[in-house]
Write a protein that holds these residues in place. Sequence first.
Motif, mmCIF file in Angstrom:
data_model
loop_
_atom_site.group_PDB
_atom_site.id
_atom_site.type_symbol
_atom_site.label_atom_id
_atom_site.label_comp_id
_atom_site.label_asym_id
_atom_site.label_seq_id
_atom_site.Cartn_x
_atom_site.Cartn_y
_atom_site.Cartn_z
ATOM 1 N N ASP A 52 0.856 -1.274 0.051
ATOM 2 C CA ASP A 52 -0.145 -0.013 0.048
ATOM 3 C C ASP A 52 0.734 1.225 -0.035
ATOM 4 O O ASP A 52 1.964 1.421 0.911
ATOM 5 N N HIS A 53 0.492 2.238 -0.809
ATOM 6 C CA HIS A 53 1.528 3.499 -0.932
ATOM 7 C C HIS A 53 1.120 4.380 0.486
ATOM 8 O O HIS A 53 1.977 5.420 0.314
ATOM 9 N N ALA A 99 5.613 -3.169 0.773
ATOM 10 C CA ALA A 99 6.048 -2.478 -0.474
ATOM 11 C C ALA A 99 5.028 -1.237 -0.556
ATOM 12 O O ALA A 99 4.066 -1.048 0.030
ATOM 13 N N ALA A 100 5.727 -0.382 -1.280
ATOM 14 C CA ALA A 100 4.808 0.916 -1.439
ATOM 15 C C ALA A 100 4.282 1.074 -2.786
ATOM 16 O O ALA A 100 3.630 2.076 -3.029
ATOM 17 N N GLU A 101 4.882 0.333 -3.571
ATOM 18 C CA GLU A 101 4.517 0.555 -5.234
ATOM 19 C C GLU A 101 4.509 -1.128 -5.743
ATOM 20 O O GLU A 101 5.113 -1.561 -5.106
ATOM 21 N N SER A 102 4.168 -1.141 -6.916
ATOM 22 C CA SER A 102 3.864 -2.380 -7.576
ATOM 23 C C SER A 102 5.252 -2.989 -7.994
ATOM 24 O O SER A 102 5.190 -4.156 -7.693
ATOM 25 N N ALA A 103 6.064 -2.513 -8.616
ATOM 26 C CA ALA A 103 7.349 -3.223 -8.802
ATOM 27 C C ALA A 103 8.209 -3.645 -7.660
ATOM 28 O O ALA A 103 8.544 -4.734 -7.714
ATOM 29 N N ASP A 140 -3.244 -3.018 -2.033
ATOM 30 C CA ASP A 140 -4.048 -1.760 -2.386
ATOM 31 C C ASP A 140 -4.283 -1.799 -4.022
ATOM 32 O O ASP A 140 -3.397 -2.007 -4.534
ATOM 33 N N TYR A 141 -5.590 -1.548 -4.105
ATOM 34 C CA TYR A 141 -5.778 -1.353 -5.868
ATOM 35 C C TYR A 141 -4.938 -0.190 -6.290
ATOM 36 O O TYR A 141 -4.397 -0.312 -7.593
ATOM 37 N N ALA A 142 -5.085 0.804 -5.624
ATOM 38 C CA ALA A 142 -4.358 2.289 -6.389
ATOM 39 C C ALA A 142 -2.903 2.268 -6.014
ATOM 40 O O ALA A 142 -2.262 3.427 -5.717
ATOM 41 N N LEU A 143 -2.133 1.182 -6.457
ATOM 42 C CA LEU A 143 -0.737 1.166 -6.119
ATOM 43 C C LEU A 143 -0.133 2.061 -7.440
ATOM 44 O O LEU A 143 -0.305 2.037 -8.554
ATOM 45 N N PRO A 144 1.122 2.902 -6.927
ATOM 46 C CA PRO A 144 2.022 3.361 -8.044
ATOM 47 C C PRO A 144 2.353 2.403 -8.968
ATOM 48 O O PRO A 144 2.945 1.355 -8.548
ATOM 49 N N GLY A 145 2.764 2.690 -10.348
ATOM 50 C CA GLY A 145 2.916 1.572 -11.087
ATOM 51 C C GLY A 145 1.692 0.844 -11.516
ATOM 52 O O GLY A 145 0.617 1.698 -11.930
ATOM 53 N N SER A 146 1.619 -0.302 -11.814
ATOM 54 C CA SER A 146 0.461 -1.042 -12.216
ATOM 55 C C SER A 146 -0.458 -1.098 -11.078
ATOM 56 O O SER A 146 0.011 -0.899 -9.958
ATOM 57 N N ASN A 147 -1.853 -1.263 -11.262
ATOM 58 C CA ASN A 147 -2.653 -1.357 -9.988
ATOM 59 C C ASN A 147 -2.511 -2.870 -9.446
ATOM 60 O O ASN A 147 -1.764 -3.683 -9.820
#
Length: 214
Positions: free
Chosen positions: A12-13, A37-41, A58-65
Amino acid sequence: MSGPVKRVMLADHHDMVRLGIRTLLDGKPQFTVVAEAAESAEAIELAQQCRPDIAIMDYALPGSNGIEAGKAMKAVLPALEVVLFTLHSRESVLIEAMQAGICGYVLKSDPERSLLDALAAAAIQRRYISREISETVIARVAANAMAPEGGLTRRERSIVELIAGGKLNKQIADLLSISIKTVETHRARAMEKLELGTSADLVRYVVRNGWIEP
């Protein structure tokens, strides 16, 4: 829940969201948080390194959802169960998650018990869908005036849609005021008529044919 401790990854970001989930799980010996983790990658990389049993995404992750990231993680770790933890209550997102093999869908507005229930379900490879969304699906089933499809009776179709919405046989029996045995009979007949072998096949059929609409 008995059995081995389940390794959980959080993605989750928002730092505070991850902290809240970690705090919630700290008192639950059946779960241990092994990565954040804070983002998808980053989530995909950590999943490969830490090999969690369950990922809360989280659905709204930075990068890919979170759904796309979950699919990428499951491609490497097929046994991984993914629980989507999101603000989005749109059925289009739910359908996307179902198609991707996401096993849990919890809204951030749900009580914290819902997330624990979703994790418990994921631990035994069962689906869990937020009650708020499930009730929306149930309302559509109750209001559905369409003609039967696939040779199903209206009752069979209603039960098929409720199953696809994540309801268990007992819950369906209670909702429709029928016995569990009757639910099982209608379910078996529907799957035979539709030539489907598993519950996963049934969910895919419902989504593909637009019985649960975005």
